[in-house]
Design a protein around this motif. Sequence first.
Motif, PDB file in Angstrom:
ATOM      1  N   ILE A  79       0.829  -1.200   0.000  1.00  0.00           N
ATOM      2  CA  ILE A  79       0.000   0.000   0.000  1.00  0.00           C
ATOM      3  C   ILE A  79       0.865   1.253   0.000  1.00  0.00           C
ATOM      4  O   ILE A  79       0.584   2.223  -0.720  1.00  0.00           O
ATOM      5  N   GLU A  80       1.948   1.257   0.777  1.00  0.00           N
ATOM      6  CA  GLU A  80       2.840   2.422   0.820  1.00  0.00           C
ATOM      7  C   GLU A  80       3.460   2.690  -0.546  1.00  0.00           C
ATOM      8  O   GLU A  80       3.553   3.839  -0.995  1.00  0.00           O
ATOM      9  N   ILE A  81       3.885   1.620  -1.214  1.00  0.00           N
ATOM     10  CA  ILE A  81       4.473   1.778  -2.552  1.00  0.00           C
ATOM     11  C   ILE A  81       3.416   2.287  -3.531  1.00  0.00           C
ATOM     12  O   ILE A  81       3.666   3.199  -4.333  1.00  0.00           O
ATOM     13  N   THR A  82       2.218   1.718  -3.462  1.00  0.00           N
ATOM     14  CA  THR A  82       1.137   2.113  -4.369  1.00  0.00           C
ATOM     15  C   THR A  82       0.786   3.583  -4.211  1.00  0.00           C
ATOM     16  O   THR A  82       0.742   4.334  -5.199  1.00  0.00           O
ATOM     17  N   ILE A  83       0.527   4.012  -2.978  1.00  0.00           N
ATOM     18  CA  ILE A  83       0.122   5.397  -2.737  1.00  0.00           C
ATOM     19  C   ILE A  83       1.260   6.358  -3.050  1.00  0.00           C
ATOM     20  O   ILE A  83       1.048   7.447  -3.606  1.00  0.00           O
ATOM     21  N   GLY A  84       2.489   5.960  -2.727  1.00  0.00           N
ATOM     22  CA  GLY A  84       3.642   6.804  -3.037  1.00  0.00           C
ATOM     23  C   GLY A  84       3.791   7.022  -4.531  1.00  0.00           C
ATOM     24  O   GLY A  84       4.004   8.146  -4.992  1.00  0.00           O
ATOM     25  N   LEU A  85       3.670   5.935  -5.297  1.00  0.00           N
ATOM     26  CA  LEU A  85       3.755   6.049  -6.750  1.00  0.00           C
ATOM     27  C   LEU A  85       2.608   6.881  -7.307  1.00  0.00           C
ATOM     28  O   LEU A  85       2.809   7.759  -8.156  1.00  0.00           O
ATOM     29  N   TYR A  86       1.405   6.590  -6.836  1.00  0.00           N
ATOM     30  CA  TYR A  86       0.215   7.283  -7.340  1.00  0.00           C
ATOM     31  C   TYR A  86       0.351   8.800  -7.152  1.00  0.00           C
ATOM     32  O   TYR A  86       0.087   9.581  -8.081  1.00  0.00           O
ATOM     33  N   ASN A  87       0.774   9.226  -5.969  1.00  0.00           N
ATOM     34  CA  ASN A  87       0.904  10.658  -5.688  1.00  0.00           C
ATOM     35  C   ASN A  87       2.088  11.289  -6.411  1.00  0.00           C
ATOM     36  O   ASN A  87       2.006  12.416  -6.894  1.00  0.00           O
ATOM     37  N   SER A  88       3.197  10.564  -6.499  1.00  0.00           N
ATOM     38  CA  SER A  88       4.411  11.122  -7.101  1.00  0.00           C
ATOM     39  C   SER A  88       4.325  11.234  -8.617  1.00  0.00           C
ATOM     40  O   SER A  88       4.957  12.111  -9.211  1.00  0.00           O
ATOM     41  N   LEU A  89       3.551  10.355  -9.243  1.00  0.00           N
ATOM     42  CA  LEU A  89       3.469  10.353 -10.703  1.00  0.00           C
ATOM     43  C   LEU A  89       2.302  11.164 -11.248  1.00  0.00           C
ATOM     44  O   LEU A  89       2.133  11.266 -12.461  1.00  0.00           O
ATOM     45  N   LYS A  90       1.501  11.735 -10.346  1.00  0.00           N
ATOM     46  CA  LYS A  90       0.390  12.582 -10.800  1.00  0.00           C
ATOM     47  C   LYS A  90       0.917  13.692 -11.701  1.00  0.00           C
ATOM     48  O   LYS A  90       1.972  14.264 -11.457  1.00  0.00           O
ATOM     49  N   ASN A  91       0.138  14.005 -12.718  1.00  0.00           N
ATOM     50  CA  ASN A  91       0.465  15.102 -13.634  1.00  0.00           C
ATOM     51  C   ASN A  91       1.785  14.902 -14.365  1.00  0.00           C
ATOM     52  O   ASN A  91       2.418  15.862 -14.804  1.00  0.00           O
ATOM     53  N   THR A  92       2.236  13.636 -14.456  1.00  0.00           N
ATOM     54  CA  THR A  92       3.383  13.299 -15.293  1.00  0.00           C
ATOM     55  C   THR A  92       2.901  12.334 -16.368  1.00  0.00           C
ATOM     56  O   THR A  92       1.785  11.816 -16.310  1.00  0.00           O
ATOM     57  N   LYS A  93       3.754  12.071 -17.333  1.00  0.00           N
ATOM     58  CA  LYS A  93       3.357  11.155 -18.408  1.00  0.00           C
ATOM     59  C   LYS A  93       3.233   9.715 -17.916  1.00  0.00           C
ATOM     60  O   LYS A  93       2.712   8.863 -18.633  1.00  0.00           O
ATOM     61  N   TYR A  94       3.684   9.436 -16.680  1.00  0.00           N
ATOM     62  CA  TYR A  94       3.585   8.082 -16.124  1.00  0.00           C
ATOM     63  C   TYR A  94       2.406   7.943 -15.159  1.00  0.00           C
ATOM     64  O   TYR A  94       2.259   6.913 -14.488  1.00  0.00           O
ATOM     65  N   ALA A  95       1.560   8.951 -15.052  1.00  0.00           N
ATOM     66  CA  ALA A  95       0.432   8.918 -14.111  1.00  0.00           C
ATOM     67  C   ALA A  95      -0.467   7.715 -14.380  1.00  0.00           C
ATOM     68  O   ALA A  95      -0.643   7.292 -15.522  1.00  0.00           O
ATOM     69  N   PHE A  96      -1.022   7.150 -13.306  1.00  0.00           N
ATOM     70  CA  PHE A  96      -1.942   6.025 -13.454  1.00  0.00           C
ATOM     71  C   PHE A  96      -3.120   6.210 -12.507  1.00  0.00           C
ATOM     72  O   PHE A  96      -3.049   6.950 -11.526  1.00  0.00           O
ATOM     73  N   GLU A  97      -4.210   5.521 -12.828  1.00  0.00           N
ATOM     74  CA  GLU A  97      -5.404   5.515 -11.994  1.00  0.00           C
ATOM     75  C   GLU A  97      -5.521   4.166 -11.293  1.00  0.00           C
ATOM     76  O   GLU A  97      -5.007   3.157 -11.782  1.00  0.00           O
ATOM     77  N   ILE A  98      -6.192   4.175 -10.151  1.00  0.00           N
ATOM     78  CA  ILE A  98      -6.433   2.941  -9.399  1.00  0.00           C
ATOM     79  C   ILE A  98      -7.921   2.629  -9.474  1.00  0.00           C
ATOM     80  O   ILE A  98      -8.757   3.520  -9.275  1.00  0.00           O
ATOM     81  N   ASP A  99      -8.248   1.389  -9.787  1.00  0.00           N
ATOM     82  CA  ASP A  99      -9.643   0.968  -9.814  1.00  0.00           C
ATOM     83  C   ASP A  99     -10.353   1.430  -8.541  1.00  0.00           C
ATOM     84  O   ASP A  99      -9.817   1.293  -7.435  1.00  0.00           O
ATOM     85  N   ASP A 100     -11.565   1.998  -8.697  1.00  0.00           N
ATOM     86  CA  ASP A 100     -12.267   2.600  -7.558  1.00  0.00           C
ATOM     87  C   ASP A 100     -12.486   1.608  -6.415  1.00  0.00           C
ATOM     88  O   ASP A 100     -12.317   1.951  -5.237  1.00  0.00           O
ATOM     89  N   TYR A 101     -12.863   0.373  -6.745  1.00  0.00           N
ATOM     90  CA  TYR A 101     -13.110  -0.639  -5.712  1.00  0.00           C
ATOM     91  C   TYR A 101     -11.834  -0.894  -4.907  1.00  0.00           C
ATOM     92  O   TYR A 101     -11.850  -0.919  -3.674  1.00  0.00           O
ATOM     93  N   TYR A 102     -10.708  -1.055  -5.615  1.00  0.00           N
ATOM     94  CA  TYR A 102      -9.443  -1.322  -4.925  1.00  0.00           C
ATOM     95  C   TYR A 102      -8.887  -0.078  -4.244  1.00  0.00           C
ATOM     96  O   TYR A 102      -8.248  -0.168  -3.192  1.00  0.00           O
ATOM     97  N   PHE A 103      -9.136   1.084  -4.827  1.00  0.00           N
ATOM     98  CA  PHE A 103      -8.658   2.316  -4.206  1.00  0.00           C
ATOM     99  C   PHE A 103      -9.330   2.501  -2.838  1.00  0.00           C
ATOM    100  O   PHE A 103      -8.671   2.809  -1.838  1.00  0.00           O
ATOM    101  N   ASN A 104     -10.640   2.290  -2.790  1.00  0.00           N
ATOM    102  CA  ASN A 104     -11.360   2.397  -1.510  1.00  0.00           C
ATOM    103  C   ASN A 104     -10.939   1.296  -0.542  1.00  0.00           C
ATOM    104  O   ASN A 104     -10.822   1.519   0.668  1.00  0.00           O
TER     105      ASN A 104
END
Length: 388
Positions: A79-104
């Motif tokens: 979870i730490e790796i996932t959230i860290g990547l998600y926040n750090s890659l926002k607004n970059t060409k490597y940005a990704f989305e997390i499925d809503d069910y799994y994000f919650n």
Amino acid sequence: MNIENYIESQYRELIASGQVNPEFADLYATIEHQKLREILTGLHHNYVSLFRTMNERLPTNENGAHFWADPSRQLINSIEITIGLYNSLKNTKYAFEIDDYYFNLIKKCRDFLSSSGGSLLPANMLKIDLYYTMPIFKSASTISVNNTTNGFTFSLKLIGGGSYANVYKYKDTFYNKTFVLKRAKKELSEKEILRFKREFEEMNEFSSPYILEVYCYNEGQNEYVMEYMDFTLDEYISRNNASMYYSQRKSIGQQILKAFEYIHSKGRLHRDISPKNILLKQYDDVMVVKIADFGLVKIPDSSLTTVNTEFKGYFNDPSLILDGFDTYNALHETYALTRIMYYVLTGKTNTGNISNSKLQGFVQKGLNPDKSKRFQNVNEVVQEFRNL
């Protein structure tokens, strides 16, 4: 932050802990960055494996249940790796989305997981759906489109963004045309999402050649598709100011005013008039102007128009700072349009030292601090502009 170095560090952390597993690699084939693709593949495997283990203790009753220490720590790490990547890659060409069910689910787990002694699973927690054939992560730089009986996935290129949404363009190979995708940011409040969706609904109801056309709204992703334009007004004037004929400037100005005559005829106020929200498309024989960005549009009796809406933009009437943005009316709109017309005709924003007496009179009337002496509506601006 160096993004490449950050991805490398997370990749090495997964490698060191033996958590890179290729089982779900086919779900992430569209992720262009090799090591990010392997990270997301490994994280997917971890979640399936760890939640499968958690399911042995689910569903829980009113007293909850104990979840073992080792998988608790492994899940915390993922979870730490996932959230860290998600926040750090926002607004970059490597940005990704997390499925809503799994994000919650991830956010819920983060609240009860403990790094020592195991974790207490919450009361009445249901078994978890395990994704074997669906991706948990999806690149923010792709869009899936269903055309006729076929589905297509196209790469997105980030071209702009703000506090509410990011804007991308993509080439639809089925229609052989470029389109624009506007996608709301994940962290928006419910009211902000309603405002974002209302922008689409307002633009979709308009029927004018001078309003940007929108095509469809995706409820699941809170995004919508719209036509692609070649320039913003400020881009076009910045590039061509020295070579523009006066007749070209008048044509652009007249189209802008026609757009606002139409908008006002529908009982709407745009409230965010600026050269960035006025778009141009170059055809072989004509330059066409269209108005975009209706996120601040004022609708009579709307509960989404509040006192706290932010004053922004050089082209807005500075009296709004004291009066409050909720007082915005047609006189503020004619003020902004006067500034825009001056900018179109001259390529300048500073209204001091205007040598042309007709233009000076036009600007002085439109920007008059005494609102009773201003242009009272768009029609008056149109009449005066024709005489310049």
